[in-house]
Design an enzyme around this catalytic site. Structure first.
Site, PDB file in Angstrom:
ATOM      1  N   SER A 304     -13.281  54.128-163.489  1.00 12.81           N
ATOM      2  CA  SER A 304     -12.486  54.464-162.312  1.00 12.81           C
ATOM      3  C   SER A 304     -11.316  53.510-162.216  1.00 12.81           C
ATOM      4  CB  SER A 304     -13.336  54.369-161.048  1.00 12.81           C
ATOM      5  OG  SER A 304     -13.576  53.015-160.693  1.00 12.81           O
ATOM      6  N   ASP A 305     -10.257  53.922-161.546  1.00 13.80           N
ATOM      7  CA  ASP A 305      -9.245  52.948-161.176  1.00 13.80           C
ATOM      8  C   ASP A 305      -9.789  52.164-159.985  1.00 13.80           C
ATOM      9  OD1 ASP A 305      -6.914  51.484-161.127  1.00 13.80           O
ATOM     10  OD2 ASP A 305      -5.609  53.222-161.276  1.00 13.80           O
ATOM     11  N   TYR A 306      -9.096  51.139-159.614  1.00 12.85           N
ATOM     12  CA  TYR A 306      -9.550  50.172-158.613  1.00 12.85           C
ATOM     13  C   TYR A 306      -9.927  50.873-157.308  1.00 12.85           C
ATOM     14  CZ  TYR A 306      -9.375  45.596-156.234  1.00 12.85           C
ATOM     15  OH  TYR A 306      -9.669  44.449-155.543  1.00 12.85           O
ATOM     16  N   THR A 307     -11.212  50.985-157.031  1.00  8.29           N
ATOM     17  CA  THR A 307     -11.802  51.663-155.863  1.00  8.29           C
ATOM     18  C   THR A 307     -11.420  53.146-155.794  1.00  8.29           C
ATOM     19  OG1 THR A 307     -10.041  51.114-154.259  1.00  8.29           O
ATOM     20  CG2 THR A 307     -11.810  49.496-154.530  1.00  8.29           C
ATOM     21  N   GLY A 308     -11.007  53.732-156.914  1.00  5.02           N
ATOM     22  CA  GLY A 308     -10.565  55.126-156.896  1.00  5.02           C
ATOM     23  C   GLY A 308     -11.651  56.093-156.498  1.00  5.02           C
TER      24      GLY A 308
END
Length: 764
Positions: A304-308
């Site tokens: 995932s992207d940062y907290t995506g």
């Protein structure tokens, strides 16, 4: 996926999903899309893990021991996590690794604790945002793409890996391969621009550079192709915004660079923050399963992207963290970055029958596979060496490459009256502007480990090149976004005392990059006022632009006799710029993006459609495709860039008037340097399909070659086209090609005529 929307089918698996999963064709695909081969003892670890330990292998968090720039870019979780707490999590199996940490010593301590104290002794993986260099900083990626030398990008990525791997880093979150056609989007600076072919070539080159010949080598690191998918197409150029497009456009324009990066061997990818037609990428099984796994046979991991994953809650796609974890995981996101949702919820989701355990095991095996491929099971400390970290940092060879990459990234937009190159002696130069001197705004956005204090500023670079440095005066004149008291008066006085003005203006590092979308992509008003006042002195002005995106140039900036686009060039910024200004290097870069006349033209790209009412050349005509304030064209088009020579194009030849269905056609032209200086010319091949069942762009780049030409020398530049080069996605969203007539140009830019001809694709 249809042309109107991507359905939500498959994105929200209900409580009864386990029974459906057991009999579904997708279950049968597990073997085909599972991990690559790895030792039996590594594979056997999955059977020994608890559910919590499995979730831990899918959990990646920002390093608690980071500091400085890293903390600002990716702050640890709310409330903070101490290094001791993070160490305890790692030893307990609640963490697969960390990112943007504090070098080899931090990695040594964490890996040592895990290998001594954890139950299963599974090595940690250390990741980082190594975007355009580690300690040696290279030009921002879009600038490097201006070189039109994918091999240069491969070399700079190789050096970045050489440095970063010595600091214990196994994995970089790069390359960013998003096609960027709206210059309002700040993350334009991270990619390769607006063109698909250029995007494909640079994606593959960067993957090869980071991963090297052997992924287990202590100077190699795993690449991560991001952001999957179409993040560069966010509406209005607004970061994190939605994307709404046809499947055809997605497949023709936005997906190819990702596939190019994966085909080059990248073993990881990153989901994108945006949604596509109503489905967040983090929860989109069509993207993560149908395209990535089923069609492309990608064997690696998706992070995932940062907290995506968590952000699907605010987007209105998940009701809470547990729901978001379920949706993201079943969609195909193997690893959770920073939100901790997988650690918190996956064990319970499996126990409650909402996530099949075999799907969980599959993702764990993928993670173990990439750790194995990185050599971490053979030697968990293979990249962790404090002495090696220092020895490999900012070597003479690395800095020399930074200087080479810098000068090869500078685009000469304009050079009226051959104002450039400048003489090194005998002229008084006034260097004016907020970027004239000082250790700031040199490296550019998205630098975690580099230091502007170690970079060479413009004034230093110029003085080092001049015969008499005393002939250079330096005046700020203005701040970046605010006027300086008395600044313009001081700048005017400096200009009046000089023979030539060098005006260093543009964007600061904080005006480009993530979350730096702009509604008006112009030089900030205080700097524009400075430019107008300096131009009014009547002295010749060379504009030296600092920028991370395409800008709309106005007034005295646009009208200056010479304009250099110097982007953010990194460690050797000042020296590289001086090399071009004084003619030690003839500029060879070309625009990988289009510069509009006005901000309101965005999104703009050279390979647009003609429409049914194209605006003809010449006087303005009513009821045509045009703006009231500007033409439907670029001020400086994709592919544009001048040299210090006089390249002339002539003598287009086609090997045949027809391209046979299963054959090839050679297209050639002669390029001559009519100037008195040696040059490198980027010769570009464009086509247009005149009539098709799906309307085609006015031009498409199909090839380019960079040729070196001595004064008076000429070279016949040859390209070969085949039917596969003419493919597009047809009415059924499948690749197709149709017989017919094609225009072809060999030209110096997307708007230049160069030499032109036609050929016919014939079907036997």
């Amino acid at each position: 996926m249809g042309d109107t929307t991507i359905t939500r089918r498959g994105a929200l698996l209900g409580a009864g999903a386990i029974a459906a999963w057991a009999t579904s064709p997708a279950r049968a695909l597990l073997a085909a899309t599972d991990t690559m081969a790895m030792p039996a003892q590594v594979a056997a670890l999955v059977g020994r893990m608890t559910l919590e330990e499995k979730a831990g292998q899918l959990t990646l968090n920002a390093a608690a021991w980071s500091g400085g720039i890293a903390t600002g870019l990716n702050p640890p979780a709310a409330g903070g996590v101490s290094f001791d707490q993070q160490l305890a999590d790692a030893v307990a199996g609640r963490l697969t690794g960390v990112f943007n940490g504090n070098g080899a010593e931090m990695a040594r301590r964490m890996q040592g604790a895990v290998m001594r104290g954890s139950r299963l002794k599974i090595p940690l993986i250390f990741a980082a945002d190594v975007i355009h260099g580690h300690r040696t900083i290279f030009p921002v990626p879009v600038a490097e793409a201006a070189s039109f030398e994918p091999s240069l990008a491969e070399r700079t990525a190789r050096v970045a890996a050489y440095e970063a791997a010595a600091a214990g880093i196994d994995w970089t979150f790069f390359p960013m391969v998003d096609i960027a056609r709206d210059q309002r989007w700040g993350r334009t600076m991270e990619g390769a621009g607006e063109d698909v072919l250029v995007g494909n070539l640079f994606a593959a080159a960067r993957v090869r550079g980071f991963q090297g010949q052997d992924l287990k080598a202590n100077d190699a690191m795993m690449a991560c192709v991001k952001h999957f998918a179409a993040y560069g197409a966010v509406a209005a150029g607004l970061d994190y915004n939605e994307v709404d497009m046809s499947e055809r456009t997605l497949r023709e324009v936005y997906l190819p660079p990702y596939k190019s990066g994966f085909d080059a061997g990248a073993l990881s990818g990153m989901a994108s923050f945006n949604e596509i037609s109503g489905i967040p990428s983090h929860g989109n099984p069509w993207l993560m399963q149908t395209v990535l796994r089923d069609e492309w046979k990608f064997p690696g991991i998706i992070v995932s992207d940062y907290t995506g994953d968590e952000e699907m809650i605010a987007a209105g796609f998940a009701k809470d963290g547990r729901d978001a974890a379920r949706i993201a995981f079943l969609a195909g996101v193997d690893m959770c970055m920073q939100s901790n949702l997988y650690m918190l919820h996956l064990p319970g989701l499996v126990r409650d029958g909402l996530v099949p355990q075999e799907v969980l095991d599959r993702s764990v095996r993928r993670v173990l596979m990439v750790k194995h491929r990185l050599g971490l099971f053979d030697d968990p400390f293979r990249r962790i060496d404090v002495k090696r970290e220092k020895a490999r940092s900012r070597t003479k060879a690395s800095l020399a490459l930074a200087r080479e990459a810098g000068r090869k990234s500078i685009v000469l937009l304009k050079n009226d009256g051959d104002l450039l190159p400048l003489p090194k002696a005998g002229r008084r130069l006034a260097l004016i502007g907020p970027f004239a001197s000082g250790q700031h705004d040199l490296n550019g956005p998205w630098v975690v480990y580099g230091d502007n204090g170690q970079a060479v500023d413009l004034a230093t670079g110029l003085r080092a090149a001049m015969a008499d440095p005393a002939l250079l005066s330096v005046t700020a004149g203005s701040g970046v976004e605010a006027a300086l008291p008395g600044g313009i008066d001081a700048a005017v006085a400096a200009a009046q005392a000089a023979d030539i003005v060098l005006l260093a203006i543009g964007e600061s590092e904080t005006m480009s990059g993530e979350a730096q979308s702009r509604t008006e992509i112009v030089v900030p008003a205080p700097q524009q006022a400075l430019a107008e006042a300096v131009a009014a002195t009547g002295k010749p002005v060379v504009v030296i632009l600092k920028n991370g995106r395409g800008l709309a140039l106005h007034g005295a900036v646009r009208d200056a006799p010479a304009i250099l686009m110097t982007w953010f060039l990194g460690s050797e910024s000042g020296h590289a710029t001086a090399d071009v200004l004084f003619g030690d290097y003839s500029p060879s870069a070309r625009l990988p993006i289009s510069l509009p006349f006005e901000s309101g033209q965005e999104p703009y790209h050279y390979d647009h459609k003609a429409t049914g009412r194209p605006a003809p050349a010449g006087p303005r005509q009513p009821y045509k495709t045009q703006y009231r304030e500007a033409p439907n064209a670029a001020l400086y088009p994709f592919g544009h860039g001048l040299t210090y020579g006089r390249p002339d194009y002539a003598g287009l030849t086609l090997g045949s008037p027809t391209l046979p269905w299963d054959g090839a056609i050679e297209i050639a032209a002669t390029v001559r340097n009519g100037g008195t200086r040696a040059i490198e010319e980027v010769v570009q091949l464009y086509i247009r399909d005149r009539v098709a069942s799906i309307t085609r762009p006015v031009r498409q780049l199909k090839g380019f070659r960079k040729v070196a030409l001595a004064p008076g020398a000429s070279e016949t530049v040859r390209f070969t086209l085949r039917r596969a080069d003419l493919l597009f996605y047809g009415v059924d969203n499948q690749p197709t090609v149709e017989p017919g007539t094609f225009d072809v140009w060999i030209a110096p830019s997307a708007q230049a005529e160069g030499v032109h001809g036609t050929f016919d694709l014939t079907q036997a």
